[in-house]
Design a protein around this motif. Structure first.
Motif, PDB file in Angstrom:
ATOM      1  N   UNK A   4       0.358  -0.867  -0.176  1.00  0.00           N
ATOM      2  CA  UNK A   4       0.434  -0.112  -0.286  1.00  0.00           C
ATOM      3  C   UNK A   4       0.937   1.207   0.311  1.00  0.00           C
ATOM      4  N   UNK A   5       2.246   0.730  -0.442  1.00  0.00           N
ATOM      5  CA  UNK A   5       2.817   2.765  -0.346  1.00  0.00           C
ATOM      6  C   UNK A   5       2.566   3.966  -1.379  1.00  0.00           C
ATOM      7  N   UNK A   6       1.542   2.743  -2.137  1.00  0.00           N
ATOM      8  CA  UNK A   6       1.202   4.171  -3.143  1.00  0.00           C
ATOM      9  C   UNK A   6       0.238   5.230  -2.587  1.00  0.00           C
ATOM     10  N   UNK A   7      -0.277   4.844  -1.191  1.00  0.00           N
ATOM     11  CA  UNK A   7      -1.419   5.203  -0.115  1.00  0.00           C
ATOM     12  C   UNK A   7      -0.739   5.948   0.865  1.00  0.00           C
ATOM     13  N   UNK A   8       0.264   5.892   0.933  1.00  0.00           N
ATOM     14  CA  UNK A   8       1.136   6.879   2.101  1.00  0.00           C
ATOM     15  C   UNK A   8       0.731   7.903   2.562  1.00  0.00           C
ATOM     16  N   UNK A   9       0.859   8.518   0.402  1.00  0.00           N
ATOM     17  CA  UNK A   9       0.216  10.555   1.104  1.00  0.00           C
ATOM     18  C   UNK A   9      -1.240  10.331   1.315  1.00  0.00           C
ATOM     19  N   UNK A  10      -2.219   9.646   1.190  1.00  0.00           N
ATOM     20  CA  UNK A  10      -3.568   9.552   1.454  1.00  0.00           C
ATOM     21  C   UNK A  10      -3.816   9.359   2.382  1.00  0.00           C
ATOM     22  N   UNK A  11      -2.955   8.485   3.414  1.00  0.00           N
ATOM     23  CA  UNK A  11      -2.719   8.548   4.665  1.00  0.00           C
ATOM     24  C   UNK A  11      -2.589   9.093   5.301  1.00  0.00           C
ATOM     25  N   UNK A  12      -1.279   9.981   5.122  1.00  0.00           N
ATOM     26  CA  UNK A  12      -0.857  11.008   5.562  1.00  0.00           C
ATOM     27  C   UNK A  12      -1.972  12.295   5.397  1.00  0.00           C
ATOM     28  N   UNK A  13      -3.152  12.301   4.989  1.00  0.00           N
ATOM     29  CA  UNK A  13      -3.681  13.711   4.943  1.00  0.00           C
ATOM     30  C   UNK A  13      -4.817  12.551   5.699  1.00  0.00           C
ATOM     31  N   UNK A  14      -5.230  11.656   5.270  1.00  0.00           N
ATOM     32  CA  UNK A  14      -6.317  11.640   6.258  1.00  0.00           C
ATOM     33  C   UNK A  14      -6.387  11.417   8.145  1.00  0.00           C
ATOM     34  N   UNK A  15      -4.913  10.975   8.521  1.00  0.00           N
ATOM     35  CA  UNK A  15      -3.722  11.631   9.246  1.00  0.00           C
ATOM     36  C   UNK A  15      -4.244  12.483  10.412  1.00  0.00           C
ATOM     37  N   UNK A  16      -3.494  13.720   9.451  1.00  0.00           N
ATOM     38  CA  UNK A  16      -3.621  14.722   9.716  1.00  0.00           C
ATOM     39  C   UNK A  16      -5.016  15.309   9.940  1.00  0.00           C
ATOM     40  N   UNK A  17      -5.668  15.613   8.881  1.00  0.00           N
ATOM     41  CA  UNK A  17      -7.638  15.470   9.387  1.00  0.00           C
ATOM     42  C   UNK A  17      -8.130  15.085  10.367  1.00  0.00           C
ATOM     43  N   UNK A  18      -7.383  13.381  10.846  1.00  0.00           N
ATOM     44  CA  UNK A  18      -7.815  13.442  11.917  1.00  0.00           C
ATOM     45  C   UNK A  18      -8.199  13.646  13.661  1.00  0.00           C
ATOM     46  N   UNK A  19      -6.466  14.311  13.546  1.00  0.00           N
ATOM     47  CA  UNK A  19      -5.292  15.225  14.580  1.00  0.00           C
ATOM     48  C   UNK A  19      -6.244  16.160  14.690  1.00  0.00           C
ATOM     49  N   UNK A  20      -6.243  17.462  13.825  1.00  0.00           N
ATOM     50  CA  UNK A  20      -7.131  18.292  14.388  1.00  0.00           C
ATOM     51  C   UNK A  20      -8.622  18.124  14.709  1.00  0.00           C
ATOM     52  N   UNK A  21      -8.768  17.452  13.778  1.00  0.00           N
ATOM     53  CA  UNK A  21     -10.702  17.519  14.276  1.00  0.00           C
ATOM     54  C   UNK A  21     -10.889  16.925  15.793  1.00  0.00           C
ATOM     55  N   UNK A  22     -10.029  16.079  16.345  1.00  0.00           N
ATOM     56  CA  UNK A  22      -9.587  15.534  17.604  1.00  0.00           C
ATOM     57  C   UNK A  22      -9.382  16.861  18.754  1.00  0.00           C
ATOM     58  N   UNK A  48     -13.241   4.996   8.545  1.00  0.00           N
ATOM     59  CA  UNK A  48     -14.263   4.235   6.915  1.00  0.00           C
ATOM     60  C   UNK A  48     -13.229   4.928   6.280  1.00  0.00           C
ATOM     61  N   UNK A  49     -13.346   6.019   5.965  1.00  0.00           N
ATOM     62  CA  UNK A  49     -11.400   6.889   5.228  1.00  0.00           C
ATOM     63  C   UNK A  49     -10.653   5.678   5.176  1.00  0.00           C
ATOM     64  N   UNK A  50     -10.098   5.230   5.520  1.00  0.00           N
ATOM     65  CA  UNK A  50      -8.902   4.399   5.844  1.00  0.00           C
ATOM     66  C   UNK A  50      -9.191   3.263   4.852  1.00  0.00           C
ATOM     67  N   UNK A  51     -10.263   2.790   4.833  1.00  0.00           N
ATOM     68  CA  UNK A  51     -11.011   1.818   4.456  1.00  0.00           C
ATOM     69  C   UNK A  51     -11.093   2.163   2.836  1.00  0.00           C
ATOM     70  N   UNK A  52     -12.433   2.850   3.029  1.00  0.00           N
ATOM     71  CA  UNK A  52     -12.833   3.525   1.538  1.00  0.00           C
ATOM     72  C   UNK A  52     -11.492   3.674   0.272  1.00  0.00           C
ATOM     73  N   UNK A  53     -10.975   4.491   0.796  1.00  0.00           N
ATOM     74  CA  UNK A  53      -9.104   4.859   0.182  1.00  0.00           C
ATOM     75  C   UNK A  53      -8.557   3.458   0.097  1.00  0.00           C
ATOM     76  N   UNK A  54      -9.149   2.877   0.632  1.00  0.00           N
ATOM     77  CA  UNK A  54      -7.632   1.266  -0.147  1.00  0.00           C
ATOM     78  C   UNK A  54      -6.871   1.353   0.508  1.00  0.00           C
ATOM     79  N   UNK A  55      -6.626   2.133   2.170  1.00  0.00           N
ATOM     80  CA  UNK A  55      -5.077   2.290   2.667  1.00  0.00           C
ATOM     81  C   UNK A  55      -5.235   1.076   3.093  1.00  0.00           C
ATOM     82  N   UNK A  56      -6.024   0.648   3.722  1.00  0.00           N
ATOM     83  CA  UNK A  56      -6.080  -1.208   4.732  1.00  0.00           C
ATOM     84  C   UNK A  56      -7.293  -2.050   4.092  1.00  0.00           C
ATOM     85  N   UNK A  57      -7.730  -2.623   4.282  1.00  0.00           N
ATOM     86  CA  UNK A  57      -8.621  -4.180   3.091  1.00  0.00           C
ATOM     87  C   UNK A  57      -9.794  -4.411   4.530  1.00  0.00           C
TER      88      UNK A  57
END
Length: 426
Positions: A229-247, A263-272
């Protein structure tokens, strides 16, 4: 036989099973919930309401987010980044890696962070002559332990304390209530390691630098990290950063933030989904839900008031809040060196809550003290799963006592002094 006697028998059996580990802790907790229901002490809807509790949803979602971080290999990249900037300096690497592991553990399970770093440490120790696994492993692992004490989702101890406290009193921590004292302890630990801990460790194991090291189950890593899932790293980094901001800003409830991130991690394919469900630490989820059921069962009886009355009898009618707080964290930290941190939290939190209610003390800082003390015991390899994992570096039992007892006592003093400053005891 009264409900209080039956409840005491049930809780005593659960504690015995927790301590002896004759059966899995999740199974023991679930058996306790079943017993409360079958004996009629609390109805099924209350005893098993923990499985729909927002706190359980929160930890479930955060485990999915942590799985996505591992699947995309971002955790491995972060670990190798510590290697790059340290440039072969072992003391500098320990500082950087312990800091990074602490920051990661604020949002991931401590054991997952340690599992990420152990192969990296093994690889470094074999490829860099002046860096040894024994000098690095304990420090980096304990960085994760201290970082995990900074947020509500950082460790099972505070989640268990939160669940029991809420079931008994409707009082609860916010996501960052533990942050001020937690960050202070993480910083103090990093300073201690640089000034004293590193040299102390070298003196303790001396010429045993390479003795007993077991790397059979550790996988060597490269700069790109594992997984597909290496190609998904930028996507996950964006999700993770957004999560912390909302926290941080709490624009929506923290449970909804975690759920959206998962849900975003699952929908975007960061993990199955299937693989994430298979890899999730269900022991943590089920144990937490069942602990709430045990708390609900206790709340249905007068056992809590009786326990609080017993404490009042021992300490008198008007003990000093600070003395009682110091006594609580000292006892919990001592016991947690020999029992799993979540088990210690489950045993002590109900007693502390009821005693605080009897004395009119502020429940929040006392439960916070229980969580900190249970989470930060490290003077034996039995204290936590992540502490036990460090044994691959070949430490002896006495190594943990000699190296970690001094810093454990320092942190005990920090808790006693600073928790009441941020959260008044009365």
């Amino acid at each position: 036989m009264s409900n209080e006697v039956i409840a005491l028998i049930i809780i005593s059996i659960c504690v015995l099973l927790f301590v002896t580990d004759w059966v899995n802790t999740c199974v023991a907790a679930a058996m306790g919930c079943v017993a409360f229901t079958l004996t009629g002490i609390s109805p099924f809807s209350e005893t098993f309401s923990g499985f729909s509790n927002p706190l359980v949803i929160l930890i479930f979602c955060m485990l999915i987010v942590g799985d996505a971080m591992m699947e995309t290999g971002l955790d491995w990249v972060i670990g190798r980044y510590a290697v790059k900037i340290s440039k072969g300096n072992e003391r500098l690497f320990i500082f950087v890696a312990a800091l990074i592991s602490g920051l990661m553990s604020m949002w991931m399970a401590n054991t997952a962070v340690v599992a990420c770093f152990l192969p990296i440490l093994s690889s470094i120790s074999r490829s860099t002559p002046n860096m040894t696994m024994k000098n690095m492993t304990m420090s980096v692992t304990f960085g994760a332990m201290y970082g995990g004490s900074c947020t509500l989702v950082g460790s099972t101890s505070q989640l268990a304390a939160q669940g029991i406290m809420y079931e008994l009193t409707n009082v609860q921590f916010s996501m960052f209530d533990l942050m001020p004292v937690g960050i202070l302890m993480l910083v103090i630990f990093l300073i201690w390691e640089q000034l004293f801990g590193y040299s102390l460790g070298i003196r303790v194991w001396g010429d045993r630098q390479h003795e007993g090291i077991s790397c059979e189950n550790l996988i060597d890593v490269d700069m790109t990290g594992p997984g597909g899932k290496r190609r998904k790293r930028p996507v996950f980094a964006l999700i993770f950063a957004g999560m912390i901001v909302f926290f941080v800003f709490e624009w929506i409830p923290v449970q909804m933030t975690a759920l959206c991130a998962a849900l975003l991690c699952l929908v975007t394919g960061c993990t199955e989904p299937k693989e994430a469900i298979r890899r999730i630490d269900w022991n943590c989820v089920i144990f937490l839900a069942c602990c709430m059921g045990l708390a609900a069962g206790l709340a249905s009886t007068k056992l809590g008031q009786m326990a609080g009355g017993s404490v009042a009898t021992l300490l008198g009618d008007d003990p000093s809040p600070l003395f009682f707080f110091a006594l609580v964290v000292t006892v919990v930290m001592f016991v947690s060196n020999f029992l799993a941190n979540a088990t210690t939290t489950v045993i002590f939190t109900p007693v502390v809550v009821t005693a605080c209610q009897a004395y009119g003390f502020n429940i929040l800082p006392f439960c916070m003290g229980v969580a900190y003390a249970a989470n930060l015991a490290c003077a034996t390899p039995f204290a936590h799963a992540q502490v036990t994992m460090t044994m691959v570096a070949g430490y002896r039992f006495t190594d943990y006592v000699k190296v970690n007892l001094p810093v454990q006592l320092i942190m005990l003093a920090v808790m006693i002094v600073f928790v009441p400053l941020f959260f008044p005891l009365v």
